[in-house]
Scaffold this active site. Structure first.
Site, PDB file in Angstrom:
ATOM      1  N   GLY A 247     -65.725 -18.957  66.988  1.00 39.80           N
ATOM      2  CA  GLY A 247     -66.016 -18.633  68.306  1.00 39.80           C
ATOM      3  C   GLY A 247     -65.931 -19.967  69.344  1.00 39.80           C
ATOM      4  O   GLY A 247     -66.100 -19.521  70.311  1.00 39.80           O
ATOM      5  N   PRO A 287     -63.561 -21.484  61.968  1.00 40.45           N
ATOM      6  CA  PRO A 287     -63.083 -21.625  63.367  1.00 40.45           C
ATOM      7  C   PRO A 287     -61.528 -21.170  63.685  1.00 40.45           C
ATOM      8  O   PRO A 287     -60.840 -21.227  62.483  1.00 40.45           O
ATOM      9  CB  PRO A 287     -63.086 -23.215  63.537  1.00 40.45           C
ATOM     10  CG  PRO A 287     -62.586 -23.434  61.975  1.00 40.45           C
ATOM     11  CD  PRO A 287     -63.658 -22.532  61.238  1.00 40.45           C
ATOM     12  N   GLY A 288     -61.036 -20.532  64.644  1.00 43.09           N
ATOM     13  CA  GLY A 288     -59.766 -20.188  64.684  1.00 43.09           C
ATOM     14  C   GLY A 288     -59.274 -20.674  66.183  1.00 43.09           C
ATOM     15  O   GLY A 288     -58.544 -21.695  65.878  1.00 43.09           O
ATOM     16  N   TYR A 329     -56.869  -9.617  78.242  1.00 40.08           N
ATOM     17  CA  TYR A 329     -58.139 -10.057  78.715  1.00 40.08           C
ATOM     18  C   TYR A 329     -58.136 -10.455  80.175  1.00 40.08           C
ATOM     19  O   TYR A 329     -59.144 -11.246  80.389  1.00 40.08           O
ATOM     20  CB  TYR A 329     -58.583 -11.074  77.778  1.00 40.08           C
ATOM     21  CG  TYR A 329     -58.517 -10.633  76.289  1.00 40.08           C
ATOM     22  CD1 TYR A 329     -59.036  -9.740  75.441  1.00 40.08           C
ATOM     23  CD2 TYR A 329     -57.477 -11.804  75.353  1.00 40.08           C
ATOM     24  CE1 TYR A 329     -58.939  -9.414  74.290  1.00 40.08           C
ATOM     25  CE2 TYR A 329     -57.254 -11.297  74.133  1.00 40.08           C
ATOM     26  CZ  TYR A 329     -58.113 -10.462  73.625  1.00 40.08           C
ATOM     27  OH  TYR A 329     -57.883 -10.257  72.191  1.00 40.08           O
ATOM     28  N   CYS A 357     -41.884  -3.076  81.366  1.00 39.76           N
ATOM     29  CA  CYS A 357     -42.052  -2.272  82.201  1.00 39.76           C
ATOM     30  C   CYS A 357     -43.682  -1.815  82.173  1.00 39.76           C
ATOM     31  O   CYS A 357     -43.923  -0.694  81.718  1.00 39.76           O
ATOM     32  CB  CYS A 357     -41.236  -0.930  82.079  1.00 39.76           C
ATOM     33  SG  CYS A 357     -39.372  -1.319  81.999  1.00 39.76           S
TER      34      CYS A 357
HETATM   35  C1  PLP Z   1     -61.879 -13.706  65.330  1.00 39.51           C
HETATM   36  C2  PLP Z   1     -62.973 -14.064  64.233  1.00 39.51           C
HETATM   37  C3  PLP Z   1     -62.964 -15.477  64.081  1.00 39.51           C
HETATM   38  C4  PLP Z   1     -62.345 -16.745  64.814  1.00 39.51           C
HETATM   39  O1  PLP Z   1     -62.982 -16.523  65.963  1.00 39.51           O
HETATM   40  P1  PLP Z   1     -62.304 -17.812  67.247  1.00 39.51           P
HETATM   41  O2  PLP Z   1     -63.002 -17.621  68.404  1.00 39.51           O
HETATM   42  O3  PLP Z   1     -60.832 -17.775  67.038  1.00 39.51           O
HETATM   43  O4  PLP Z   1     -62.787 -19.035  66.521  1.00 39.51           O
HETATM   44  C5  PLP Z   1     -64.012 -15.839  63.005  1.00 39.51           C
HETATM   45  N1  PLP Z   1     -64.761 -14.942  62.334  1.00 39.51           N
HETATM   46  C6  PLP Z   1     -64.708 -13.797  62.215  1.00 39.51           C
HETATM   47  C7  PLP Z   1     -65.320 -12.861  61.459  1.00 39.51           C
HETATM   48  C8  PLP Z   1     -63.647 -13.147  63.468  1.00 39.51           C
HETATM   49  O5  PLP Z   1     -63.528 -12.068  63.363  1.00 39.51           O
END
Ligand code: PLP
Length: 429
Positions: A247, A287-288, A329, A357
């Site tokens: 997050g 972390p993503g 978003y 479109c």
């Molecule tokens: C999407 C998700 C993440 C990654 O969130 P980021 O905002 O990209 O860091 C981590 N854990 C869970 C369970 C998620 O669904």
């Protein structure tokens, strides 16, 4: 703070990805194209690892933010585990041989088949299923029993904390579909402990994405610390790990974003030596975006310039199907010209739109570019590495774009551009 401009700079007037000219990549692979910087991927991962020292901590990369197997392989080799949300993502992990002990499986709707795949992965199975409902615990117990195994689980706790982000990516409130409330955990606790084919190993949380302040995380960590203490008392045994979710926000515009070291300190305060839990736990984070987000750009050619009433449009060859975040978003992405000269006065103010479109097919509004920019010139949409390609689709029967990974002066194709036959693959007349 990781900024796209640390990895994407102008050299001799042309945008470069690390040491490679974006024009060269365009020429070779066509437009539109996703480009990723390897060092932009590795730097935040290393920063997180440093910030969590000396904990027994594993950053498990959120595969859904960018699931290209070359990128998973790179992050694995830099010490990341993986956070997955589907059997398909587990399959990707298998292709790059991520060890099962470094995989956690999140998501509100796991199927029996996916649970089985998790249990059989890498022969000993994955590290844990982050369970999101009481019904899911029952199902995991049944599946594990049917194959004579015990499934490691973590309860995904919904701490009822407002992450103060976009409502579509907020997941830690009681009204959201995610996680289990504290009262529900406590009222089912004895039952969970009696199940023979699940083993309670951890507690997990994930309150949302693109979080810009540490205070919601602080609240969530505090509640989680408390919950672990209560649960250990009830169970009379130790919880092995805590998974604190992902997050962390990134800079798309000029947002002030959480400091990674401060984030690490906060984690150590609640789950390190200073914790009231009183013993060491493995700490997992997921972390993503903070890893993949600012590593990637989507480069696209201008097809046409046009004017409707007072509005001037740059119609580019990337569409909302290639990068859906602005449409979904209302998110902001910086857009820069590939030729630096087109960021010079005299300016016009443009709507940057795609060919799809839908009027939501717009990447940016009232963006300033040189009056001279025109068809055949190209632009780069920045901060497109997370939830970019992974959310791309074939709407309007548009083949998916290719992906290119750059490292220094080297680059390689990590996914081919789709062709028309890919569009109908599996279809029958
Ligand atoms: C999407 C998700 C993440 C990654 O969130 P980021 O905002 O990209 O860091 C981590 N854990 C869970 C369970 C998620 O669904």
């Amino acid at each position: 703070v990781i900024k796209p401009k640390d990895f994407y700079k102008y050299k001799q007037g042309v945008l470069h990805a690390e040491g490679v000219s974006v024009e060269r990549i365009l020429k070779q692979f066509g437009s539109p194209v996703y480009i990723y910087s390897q060092s932009a991927l590795v730097k935040p991962l290393q920063a997180l690892k440093r910030a969590l020292k000396p904990l027994h901590a594993t950053p498990c990369f959120a595969v859904k933010s960018n699931s290209n197997i070359a990128i998973l392989n790179l992050l694995k080799s830099e010490g990341a585990g993986m956070d997955i949300v589907s059997g398909g993502e587990l399959y990707r992990c298998g292709l790059v041989k991520v060890p099962g002990k470094d995989i956690v499986f999140s998501g509100v709707g796991k199927t029996a088949e996916e649970i089985r795949e998790g249990l059989f992965y890498d022969s000993n199975g994955i590290f844990a299923f982050n369970v999101e409902s009481i019904a899911e615990i029952s199902k995991i117990n049944d599946v594990a029993k049917s194959i004579g195994r015990s499934a490691p689980i973590a309860l995904r706790f919904n701490p009822n904390v407002d992450a103060k982000t976009h409502p579509y990516i907020s997941t830690g409130l009681k009204k959201n579909k995610f996680g289990i409330s504290k009262s529900n955990i406590l009222s089912h606790f004895a039952w969970i402990m009696e199940l023979e084919n699940v083993e309670l190993k951890g507690i997990s949380i994930h309150i949302g994405s693109q979080i810009l302040g540490l205070s919601p995380l602080k609240d969530a960590f505090g509640s989680t610390e408390k919950l672990i203490i209560e649960i250990e008392k009830l169970a009379g045994q130790k919880i092995e790990f805590v998974d604190l979710g992902g997050g962390l926000g990134i800079q798309y515009k000029k947002e002030k974003i959480p400091d990674i070291d401060a984030y690490g300190k906060l984690i150590k305060k609640h789950f390190g030596k200073g914790s009231k839990i009183g013993h060491a736990l493995r700490v997992i984070i997921e972390p993503g975006r903070v890893i993949s987000g600012n590593s990637g750009i989507l480069v696209s050619k201008v097809l046409f310039k046009k004017q409707n009433g007072t509005k001037k449009f740059l119609i580019i060859d990337a569409g909302m199907n290639d990068l859906i975040r602005p449409a979904l978003y209302q998110s902001y992405h910086e857009i820069v010209p590939v030729r630096k000269a087109f960021s010079n006065a005299p300016f016009d103010s443009y709507e940057i739109v795609g060919p799809v479109c839908e009027s939501s097919d717009c990447f940016g509004s009232t963006r300033k570019f040189s009056k001279k920019i025109d068809s055949e010139d190209s632009v780069a949409i920045l901060s497109a590495g997370a939830y970019g390609f992974t959310m791309a689709n074939q709407y309007n029967s548009r083949p998916l774009p290719p992906e290119v990974l750059v490292s220094g002066s080297n680059y390689r194709l990590i996914r081919e551009r789709q062709d028309y036959s890919d569009l109908v693959s599996g279809e029958q007349i």
